[in-house]
Design a protein around this motif. Structure first.
Motif, PDB file in Angstrom:
ATOM      1  N   TRP A  40       0.842  -1.204   0.000  1.00 40.72           N
ATOM      2  CA  TRP A  40       0.000   0.000   0.000  1.00 40.72           C
ATOM      3  C   TRP A  40       0.876   1.252   0.000  1.00 40.72           C
ATOM      4  O   TRP A  40       0.644   2.190  -0.769  1.00 40.72           O
ATOM      5  CB  TRP A  40      -0.909  -0.045   1.229  1.00 40.72           C
ATOM      6  CG  TRP A  40      -1.821   1.130   1.448  1.00 40.72           C
ATOM      7  CD1 TRP A  40      -1.499   2.456   1.320  1.00 40.72           C
ATOM      8  CD2 TRP A  40      -3.199   1.098   1.840  1.00 40.72           C
ATOM      9  NE1 TRP A  40      -2.572   3.249   1.632  1.00 40.72           N
ATOM     10  CE2 TRP A  40      -3.640   2.445   1.938  1.00 40.72           C
ATOM     11  CE3 TRP A  40      -4.086   0.090   2.135  1.00 40.72           C
ATOM     12  CZ2 TRP A  40      -4.936   2.778   2.324  1.00 40.72           C
ATOM     13  CZ3 TRP A  40      -5.383   0.423   2.515  1.00 40.72           C
ATOM     14  CH2 TRP A  40      -5.803   1.749   2.601  1.00 40.72           C
ATOM     15  N   THR A  42       3.915   1.629  -1.012  1.00 39.17           N
ATOM     16  CA  THR A  42       4.627   1.773  -2.278  1.00 39.17           C
ATOM     17  C   THR A  42       3.727   2.395  -3.339  1.00 39.17           C
ATOM     18  O   THR A  42       4.170   3.213  -4.156  1.00 39.17           O
ATOM     19  CB  THR A  42       5.136   0.401  -2.757  1.00 39.17           C
ATOM     20  OG1 THR A  42       5.994  -0.159  -1.759  1.00 39.17           O
ATOM     21  CG2 THR A  42       5.909   0.529  -4.059  1.00 39.17           C
ATOM     22  N   ILE A  43       2.448   2.034  -3.319  1.00 36.11           N
ATOM     23  CA  ILE A  43       1.499   2.580  -4.293  1.00 36.11           C
ATOM     24  C   ILE A  43       1.125   4.024  -3.957  1.00 36.11           C
ATOM     25  O   ILE A  43       1.108   4.898  -4.838  1.00 36.11           O
ATOM     26  CB  ILE A  43       0.232   1.694  -4.341  1.00 36.11           C
ATOM     27  CG1 ILE A  43       0.586   0.292  -4.851  1.00 36.11           C
ATOM     28  CG2 ILE A  43      -0.851   2.329  -5.224  1.00 36.11           C
ATOM     29  CD1 ILE A  43      -0.559  -0.684  -4.771  1.00 36.11           C
ATOM     30  N   ASP A  44       0.833   4.297  -2.687  1.00 40.25           N
ATOM     31  CA  ASP A  44       0.380   5.636  -2.296  1.00 40.25           C
ATOM     32  C   ASP A  44       0.665   5.848  -0.809  1.00 40.25           C
ATOM     33  O   ASP A  44      -0.142   5.497   0.049  1.00 40.25           O
ATOM     34  CB  ASP A  44      -1.118   5.781  -2.580  1.00 40.25           C
ATOM     35  CG  ASP A  44      -1.596   7.228  -2.476  1.00 40.25           C
ATOM     36  OD1 ASP A  44      -0.929   8.019  -1.799  1.00 40.25           O
ATOM     37  OD2 ASP A  44      -2.646   7.550  -3.066  1.00 40.25           O
ATOM     38  N   SER A 150      -6.386   5.248  -5.902  1.00 46.41           N
ATOM     39  CA  SER A 150      -5.088   4.633  -6.180  1.00 46.41           C
ATOM     40  C   SER A 150      -4.937   3.258  -5.537  1.00 46.41           C
ATOM     41  O   SER A 150      -4.186   2.412  -6.041  1.00 46.41           O
ATOM     42  CB  SER A 150      -3.957   5.548  -5.704  1.00 46.41           C
ATOM     43  OG  SER A 150      -4.066   5.804  -4.315  1.00 46.41           O
ATOM     44  N   VAL A 151      -5.618   3.015  -4.427  1.00 47.37           N
ATOM     45  CA  VAL A 151      -5.486   1.725  -3.737  1.00 47.37           C
ATOM     46  C   VAL A 151      -6.782   0.932  -3.731  1.00 47.37           C
ATOM     47  O   VAL A 151      -6.812  -0.199  -3.229  1.00 47.37           O
ATOM     48  CB  VAL A 151      -4.993   1.929  -2.277  1.00 47.37           C
ATOM     49  CG1 VAL A 151      -3.618   2.563  -2.257  1.00 47.37           C
ATOM     50  CG2 VAL A 151      -5.994   2.733  -1.461  1.00 47.37           C
ATOM     51  N   MET A 154      -6.627  -2.555  -5.509  1.00 47.48           N
ATOM     52  CA  MET A 154      -5.736  -3.464  -4.801  1.00 47.48           C
ATOM     53  C   MET A 154      -6.375  -3.993  -3.522  1.00 47.48           C
ATOM     54  O   MET A 154      -6.327  -5.195  -3.234  1.00 47.48           O
ATOM     55  CB  MET A 154      -4.424  -2.737  -4.485  1.00 47.48           C
ATOM     56  CG  MET A 154      -3.348  -3.606  -3.861  1.00 47.48           C
ATOM     57  SD  MET A 154      -3.257  -3.532  -2.050  1.00 47.48           S
ATOM     58  CE  MET A 154      -2.824  -1.847  -1.729  1.00 47.48           C
ATOM     59  N   VAL A 195      -1.712  -5.224 -10.363  1.00 45.00           N
ATOM     60  CA  VAL A 195      -1.159  -4.492  -9.220  1.00 45.00           C
ATOM     61  C   VAL A 195       0.337  -4.747  -9.113  1.00 45.00           C
ATOM     62  O   VAL A 195       1.139  -3.826  -8.899  1.00 45.00           O
ATOM     63  CB  VAL A 195      -1.872  -4.907  -7.920  1.00 45.00           C
ATOM     64  CG1 VAL A 195      -1.112  -4.393  -6.697  1.00 45.00           C
ATOM     65  CG2 VAL A 195      -3.301  -4.382  -7.905  1.00 45.00           C
ATOM     66  N   GLU A 196       0.744  -5.998  -9.275  1.00 46.35           N
ATOM     67  CA  GLU A 196       2.145  -6.343  -9.112  1.00 46.35           C
ATOM     68  C   GLU A 196       3.000  -5.851 -10.270  1.00 46.35           C
ATOM     69  O   GLU A 196       4.175  -5.512 -10.085  1.00 46.35           O
ATOM     70  CB  GLU A 196       2.264  -7.852  -8.925  1.00 46.35           C
ATOM     71  CG  GLU A 196       1.605  -8.296  -7.615  1.00 46.35           C
ATOM     72  CD  GLU A 196       1.585  -9.790  -7.444  1.00 46.35           C
ATOM     73  OE1 GLU A 196       1.909 -10.508  -8.416  1.00 46.35           O
ATOM     74  OE2 GLU A 196       1.252 -10.247  -6.344  1.00 46.35           O
ATOM     75  N   GLU A 198       2.504  -3.029 -11.784  1.00 45.37           N
ATOM     76  CA  GLU A 198       2.717  -1.625 -11.441  1.00 45.37           C
ATOM     77  C   GLU A 198       3.772  -1.490 -10.344  1.00 45.37           C
ATOM     78  O   GLU A 198       4.561  -0.539 -10.338  1.00 45.37           O
ATOM     79  CB  GLU A 198       1.399  -0.989 -10.984  1.00 45.37           C
ATOM     80  CG  GLU A 198       0.384  -0.812 -12.099  1.00 45.37           C
ATOM     81  CD  GLU A 198       0.928   0.060 -13.237  1.00 45.37           C
ATOM     82  OE1 GLU A 198       1.585   1.079 -12.927  1.00 45.37           O
ATOM     83  OE2 GLU A 198       0.720  -0.302 -14.402  1.00 45.37           O
ATOM     84  N   LEU A 199       3.816  -2.437  -9.431  1.00 40.40           N
ATOM     85  CA  LEU A 199       4.850  -2.424  -8.397  1.00 40.40           C
ATOM     86  C   LEU A 199       6.240  -2.561  -9.007  1.00 40.40           C
ATOM     87  O   LEU A 199       7.187  -1.894  -8.583  1.00 40.40           O
ATOM     88  CB  LEU A 199       4.618  -3.565  -7.402  1.00 40.40           C
ATOM     89  CG  LEU A 199       3.604  -3.346  -6.287  1.00 40.40           C
ATOM     90  CD1 LEU A 199       3.484  -4.613  -5.454  1.00 40.40           C
ATOM     91  CD2 LEU A 199       4.006  -2.183  -5.407  1.00 40.40           C
ATOM     92  N   SER A 202       7.230   0.730 -10.648  1.00 41.79           N
ATOM     93  CA  SER A 202       7.408   1.892  -9.782  1.00 41.79           C
ATOM     94  C   SER A 202       8.232   1.598  -8.538  1.00 41.79           C
ATOM     95  O   SER A 202       8.613   2.519  -7.815  1.00 41.79           O
ATOM     96  CB  SER A 202       6.044   2.428  -9.340  1.00 41.79           C
ATOM     97  OG  SER A 202       5.323   1.445  -8.598  1.00 41.79           O
TER      98      SER A 202
END
Length: 375
Positions: A40, A42-44, A150-151, A154, A195-196, A198-199, A202
């Protein structure tokens, strides 16, 4: 029974901005002990700060205080930041034959199921020593999630898959879930490929070149692996596997001892490469360990499959550095023990062709005998 930080007079004298920063500084490290909150962040990271301000509390308990009793509705997950606790289940309120208990120490999560389901506690938890506990309230969590696009995707995926694992945890194949543990809810098993991916794009990847990044993304898209984030906020490749330990009545185990490579597919064609490993398969995304074992038996054991009787199941974890992908790889293995019934000790078909996956070097068994006689 507990003291809340709002009871500390000195905090009220701080400015709102300073108090918000202090609150986040105390709560965020606790959340980051869990793989889900690390992803979470890492995403936002801003959304995680909002969660800390709106949905997370810090409490202090005296020794011999009750955190919760068995049979109570629970709407918050608890992180044991400090102290020792006593957890107890009895046949009256949980699916156990006799009273069981265990000690819960610091750096433990309790009642996570309360965030993703309507949870009723199946045991009681009391402090042994004075303790510090951080709670995440489900209702406020979902308010933050709904306001944070953004989350949102996920969290919904994680919640759906966690709830699915929760409802599937039924003997004889799985243990019943408790306030401390829900079988097969590793974060790597509960997120989506998108989701992964994008991980990967980023995330922090100091040793990964562009070609390795693209190779990892292709593996994710194909469902052959997952990614997590470690304590240093670096990418961690995760491979989910299911391994079968199949034992015959005489105590001998089934192992793969060789593979034909480069042939036409006909028996005897190609070169024989020697192996010594247990039957196993990579689990597909969203596939439960039980379903993976059933698929393995159906696809690779042929006529032996109807004679397999499943027993205990356990989880194992191993880590290694992957030169191919430029990151650490963790293997989450579910090991299914099983017995082979109604099969003669000396079978005429002693060699069986199979499709055991290539990338299963982590399945090397301890020294053991074969099924049948290799002739």
């Amino acid at each position: 029974a507990f003291h809340h930080e709002d009871q500390v007079d000195a905090l009220a004298r701080l400015s709102r901005t300073t108090r918000m920063r202090l609150v986040c500084a105390i709560r965020i490290p606790a959340l980051l002990s869990h793989d889900f909150w690390r992803i979470w962040s890492t995403i936002d990271l801003g959304a995680l700060r909002a969660l800390c301000l709106d949905a997370v509390d810090l409490r202090y308990f005296r020794s011999e205080d009750d955190l919760f009793l068995a049979g109570e509705p629970c709407s918050e997950a608890l992180y044991i930041a400090d102290g020792r606790h006593f957890y107890r289940q009895t046949p009256k309120t949980s699916m156990v034959d006799e009273a069981v208990s265990e000690t819960v120490v610091e750096d433990s999560w309790v009642c996570e199921a309360a965030l993703w389901s309507r949870w009723i506690t199946v045991g009681s938890l009391a402090t042994i020593t004075r303790s510090k506990v951080i709670s995440v309230r489900a209702e406020e969590l979902w308010k933050v999630v709904k306001e944070t696009p953004s989350v949102l995707g996920m969290v919904r995926t994680y919640a759906h898959n966690f709830h699915k694992r929760l409802t599937m945890a039924v003997p004889p194949l799985e243990d019943y879930p408790t306030d401390l543990y829900v079988p097969h809810t590793n974060v790597a098993d509960l997120l989506s490929a998108q989701v992964e991916i994008e991980l990967v794009r980023s995330g922090k990847r100091p040793d990964m070149c562009f070609a390795q990044e693209e190779a990892l993304i292709q593996e994710l898209a194909a469902g052959r692996c997952c990614v997590q984030v470690n304590e240093n906020n670096e990418l961690l490749r995760a491979v989910l596997m299911a391994v079968l330990i199949l034992v015959r009545s005489d105590g001998r185990r089934l192992v793969e001892v060789g593979r034909q490579e480069g042939g036409t597919g006909a028996l005897g064609s190609g070169a024989l490469k020697a192996y010594c490993r247990l039957p196993g398969t990579k689990r597909r995304r969203g596939e439960s360990p039980t379903a993976a074992i059933e698929r393995l038996c159906k696809e690779d054991l042929g006529g032996l499959a109807p004679h397999v009787r499943s027993g205990a199941m356990r989880s194992e974890t191993q880590k290694t550095k992957s030169s191919k992908f430029g990151c650490e790889t963790v293997y989450h293995k579910t090991v299914q023990e099983a017995a082979l019934y109604d099969v003669f000790d000396e079978s005429e078909n002693t060699i069986r062709k199979s499709r055991f996956p290539e990338d299963l070097s982590m399945m090397m068994p301890q020294p053991m005998a074969f099924l049948g006689t290799i002739g």
